[in-house]
Design a protein around this motif. Structure first.
Motif, PDB file in Angstrom:
ATOM      1  N   LEU A 265       0.830  -1.201   0.000  1.00 61.63           N
ATOM      2  CA  LEU A 265       0.000   0.000   0.000  1.00 61.63           C
ATOM      3  C   LEU A 265       0.867   1.255   0.000  1.00 61.63           C
ATOM      4  CD1 LEU A 265      -2.900   1.031   0.137  1.00 61.63           C
ATOM      5  CD2 LEU A 265      -2.740   0.915   2.606  1.00 61.63           C
ATOM      6  N   ARG A 266       1.958   1.239   0.754  1.00 61.71           N
ATOM      7  CA  ARG A 266       2.882   2.368   0.771  1.00 61.71           C
ATOM      8  C   ARG A 266       3.578   2.524  -0.584  1.00 61.71           C
ATOM      9  NH1 ARG A 266       6.573   2.330   5.998  1.00 61.71           N
ATOM     10  NH2 ARG A 266       7.377   4.085   4.806  1.00 61.71           N
ATOM     11  N   THR A 267       3.900   1.409  -1.218  1.00 58.41           N
ATOM     12  CA  THR A 267       4.536   1.450  -2.532  1.00 58.41           C
ATOM     13  C   THR A 267       3.582   2.037  -3.563  1.00 58.41           C
ATOM     14  OG1 THR A 267       5.838  -0.486  -1.942  1.00 58.41           O
ATOM     15  CG2 THR A 267       5.731   0.075  -4.271  1.00 58.41           C
ATOM     16  N   LEU A 268       2.293   1.652  -3.502  1.00 57.07           N
ATOM     17  CA  LEU A 268       1.293   2.213  -4.410  1.00 57.07           C
ATOM     18  C   LEU A 268       1.130   3.711  -4.188  1.00 57.07           C
ATOM     19  CD1 LEU A 268      -1.627  -0.359  -4.548  1.00 57.07           C
ATOM     20  CD2 LEU A 268      -0.191   0.400  -6.421  1.00 57.07           C
ATOM     21  N   ALA A 269       1.167   4.133  -2.928  1.00 59.58           N
ATOM     22  CA  ALA A 269       1.039   5.557  -2.628  1.00 59.58           C
ATOM     23  C   ALA A 269       2.224   6.332  -3.198  1.00 59.58           C
ATOM     24  CB  ALA A 269       0.941   5.770  -1.122  1.00 59.58           C
ATOM     25  N   LYS A 270       3.393   5.719  -3.203  1.00 59.43           N
ATOM     26  CA  LYS A 270       4.591   6.384  -3.697  1.00 59.43           C
ATOM     27  C   LYS A 270       4.644   6.403  -5.221  1.00 59.43           C
ATOM     28  CE  LYS A 270       9.610   6.014  -3.563  1.00 59.43           C
ATOM     29  NZ  LYS A 270      10.730   5.203  -3.104  1.00 59.43           N
ATOM     30  N   ASN A 271       4.384   5.262  -5.858  1.00 65.01           N
ATOM     31  CA  ASN A 271       4.575   5.118  -7.305  1.00 65.01           C
ATOM     32  C   ASN A 271       3.324   5.381  -8.129  1.00 65.01           C
ATOM     33  OD1 ASN A 271       7.202   4.396  -6.759  1.00 65.01           O
ATOM     34  ND2 ASN A 271       6.768   2.212  -6.798  1.00 65.01           N
ATOM     35  N   GLY A 272       2.162   5.412  -7.503  1.00 65.04           N
ATOM     36  CA  GLY A 272       0.920   5.627  -8.235  1.00 65.04           C
ATOM     37  C   GLY A 272       0.230   4.315  -8.570  1.00 65.04           C
ATOM     38  N   THR A 273      -0.937   4.410  -9.160  1.00 68.09           N
ATOM     39  CA  THR A 273      -1.753   3.228  -9.426  1.00 68.09           C
ATOM     40  C   THR A 273      -1.566   2.682 -10.835  1.00 68.09           C
ATOM     41  OG1 THR A 273      -3.596   4.639 -10.052  1.00 68.09           O
ATOM     42  CG2 THR A 273      -3.512   3.911  -7.761  1.00 68.09           C
ATOM     43  N   GLY A 274      -0.601   3.180 -11.565  1.00 68.80           N
ATOM     44  CA  GLY A 274      -0.367   2.709 -12.934  1.00 68.80           C
ATOM     45  C   GLY A 274      -0.011   1.234 -12.991  1.00 68.80           C
ATOM     46  N   GLU A 275       0.844   0.787 -12.074  1.00 66.89           N
ATOM     47  CA  GLU A 275       1.228  -0.631 -12.032  1.00 66.89           C
ATOM     48  C   GLU A 275       0.043  -1.507 -11.652  1.00 66.89           C
ATOM     49  OE1 GLU A 275       4.145  -2.084 -12.896  1.00 66.89           O
ATOM     50  OE2 GLU A 275       4.726  -0.097 -13.599  1.00 66.89           O
ATOM     51  N   LEU A 276      -0.799  -1.015 -10.747  1.00 72.20           N
ATOM     52  CA  LEU A 276      -1.996  -1.757 -10.360  1.00 72.20           C
ATOM     53  C   LEU A 276      -2.936  -1.914 -11.548  1.00 72.20           C
ATOM     54  CD1 LEU A 276      -3.574  -3.065  -8.036  1.00 72.20           C
ATOM     55  CD2 LEU A 276      -4.541  -0.825  -7.553  1.00 72.20           C
ATOM     56  N   ALA A 277      -3.076  -0.871 -12.361  1.00 72.24           N
ATOM     57  CA  ALA A 277      -3.924  -0.935 -13.552  1.00 72.24           C
ATOM     58  C   ALA A 277      -3.379  -1.955 -14.548  1.00 72.24           C
ATOM     59  CB  ALA A 277      -4.020   0.439 -14.204  1.00 72.24           C
ATOM     60  N   LYS A 278      -2.047  -2.017 -14.701  1.00 67.70           N
ATOM     61  CA  LYS A 278      -1.444  -3.007 -15.601  1.00 67.70           C
ATOM     62  C   LYS A 278      -1.725  -4.424 -15.132  1.00 67.70           C
ATOM     63  CE  LYS A 278       2.402  -0.081 -17.045  1.00 67.70           C
ATOM     64  NZ  LYS A 278       3.843   0.130 -16.926  1.00 67.70           N
ATOM     65  N   LEU A 279      -1.635  -4.677 -13.810  1.00 70.61           N
ATOM     66  CA  LEU A 279      -1.895  -6.010 -13.278  1.00 70.61           C
ATOM     67  C   LEU A 279      -3.349  -6.406 -13.452  1.00 70.61           C
ATOM     68  CD1 LEU A 279       0.189  -5.847  -9.980  1.00 70.61           C
ATOM     69  CD2 LEU A 279       0.699  -7.225 -11.988  1.00 70.61           C
ATOM     70  N   ILE A 280      -4.255  -5.436 -13.322  1.00 71.68           N
ATOM     71  CA  ILE A 280      -5.682  -5.734 -13.471  1.00 71.68           C
ATOM     72  C   ILE A 280      -6.024  -6.036 -14.931  1.00 71.68           C
ATOM     73  CG2 ILE A 280      -7.994  -4.725 -13.303  1.00 71.68           C
ATOM     74  CD1 ILE A 280      -6.928  -3.198 -10.837  1.00 71.68           C
ATOM     75  N   THR A 281      -5.517  -5.222 -15.857  1.00 71.14           N
ATOM     76  CA  THR A 281      -5.842  -5.427 -17.273  1.00 71.14           C
ATOM     77  C   THR A 281      -5.201  -6.690 -17.828  1.00 71.14           C
ATOM     78  OG1 THR A 281      -4.022  -3.968 -17.901  1.00 71.14           O
ATOM     79  CG2 THR A 281      -6.217  -2.998 -17.777  1.00 71.14           C
ATOM     80  N   SER A 282      -4.067  -7.106 -17.268  1.00 69.70           N
ATOM     81  CA  SER A 282      -3.429  -8.345 -17.739  1.00 69.70           C
ATOM     82  C   SER A 282      -4.099  -9.577 -17.163  1.00 69.70           C
ATOM     83  CB  SER A 282      -1.941  -8.341 -17.382  1.00 69.70           C
ATOM     84  OG  SER A 282      -1.769  -8.421 -15.981  1.00 69.70           O
ATOM     85  N   GLY A 283      -4.976  -9.401 -16.167  1.00 72.03           N
ATOM     86  CA  GLY A 283      -5.699 -10.533 -15.593  1.00 72.03           C
ATOM     87  C   GLY A 283      -4.988 -11.182 -14.420  1.00 72.03           C
ATOM     88  N   LYS A 284      -3.884 -10.630 -13.957  1.00 69.89           N
ATOM     89  CA  LYS A 284      -3.166 -11.202 -12.829  1.00 69.89           C
ATOM     90  C   LYS A 284      -3.857 -10.938 -11.509  1.00 69.89           C
ATOM     91  CE  LYS A 284       1.308 -11.260 -15.032  1.00 69.89           C
ATOM     92  NZ  LYS A 284       2.717 -10.893 -14.953  1.00 69.89           N
ATOM     93  N   ILE A 285      -4.680  -9.877 -11.461  1.00 69.76           N
ATOM     94  CA  ILE A 285      -5.453  -9.560 -10.252  1.00 69.76           C
ATOM     95  C   ILE A 285      -6.922  -9.618 -10.612  1.00 69.76           C
ATOM     96  CG2 ILE A 285      -6.036  -7.786  -8.585  1.00 69.76           C
ATOM     97  CD1 ILE A 285      -3.269  -6.765  -8.683  1.00 69.76           C
ATOM     98  N   LYS A 286      -7.674 -10.428  -9.852  1.00 66.62           N
ATOM     99  CA  LYS A 286      -9.124 -10.496 -10.019  1.00 66.62           C
ATOM    100  C   LYS A 286      -9.739  -9.446  -9.104  1.00 66.62           C
ATOM    101  CE  LYS A 286      -8.993 -14.393 -12.395  1.00 66.62           C
ATOM    102  NZ  LYS A 286      -8.917 -14.323 -13.803  1.00 66.62           N
ATOM    103  N   VAL A 287     -10.623  -8.614  -9.650  1.00 65.03           N
ATOM    104  CA  VAL A 287     -11.273  -7.578  -8.851  1.00 65.03           C
ATOM    105  C   VAL A 287     -12.768  -7.763  -8.906  1.00 65.03           C
ATOM    106  CG1 VAL A 287      -9.443  -5.884  -9.105  1.00 65.03           C
ATOM    107  CG2 VAL A 287     -11.243  -5.979 -10.793  1.00 65.03           C
ATOM    108  N   ARG A 288     -13.421  -7.204  -7.866  1.00 72.33           N
ATOM    109  CA  ARG A 288     -14.881  -7.277  -7.797  1.00 72.33           C
ATOM    110  C   ARG A 288     -15.497  -6.027  -8.340  1.00 72.33           C
ATOM    111  NH1 ARG A 288     -15.542  -8.706  -1.682  1.00 72.33           N
ATOM    112  NH2 ARG A 288     -13.487  -9.498  -1.487  1.00 72.33           N
TER     113      ARG A 288
END
Length: 79
Positions: A56-79
């Protein structure tokens, strides 16, 4: 749901409780997981993820761009 961080993959590790007499018993070290609802600007929506506080601290520092990449690639399942 598994006790695993969706971003970093950190999970429980095993070790020992050691008494004063040096008797060892098995124990588990659990990660500090938090359920968090995060606004992802790239996807233009909220995403609920289970992640460790360090992630969570890393996301706050680097932004949510990496999280968006993981979601669109299908590595993270979201509700």
């Amino acid at each position: 749901m598994a006790r695993r961080c969706q971003v970093t993959g950190v999970g429980p590790v095993s070790g020992h409780n050691i008494s004063h007499a040096h008797n060892r018993t098995k124990r588990r070290f659990l990660p500090n997981l938090q359920k968090k609802r995060i606004w992802v600007k790239e996807l233009n929506r909220f995403v609920t993820v289970k992640l460790t506080t360090s992630a969570l601290r890393t996301l706050a520092k680097n932004g949510t761009g990496e999280l968006a990449k993981l979601i669109t690639s299908g590595k993270i399942k979201v509700r």
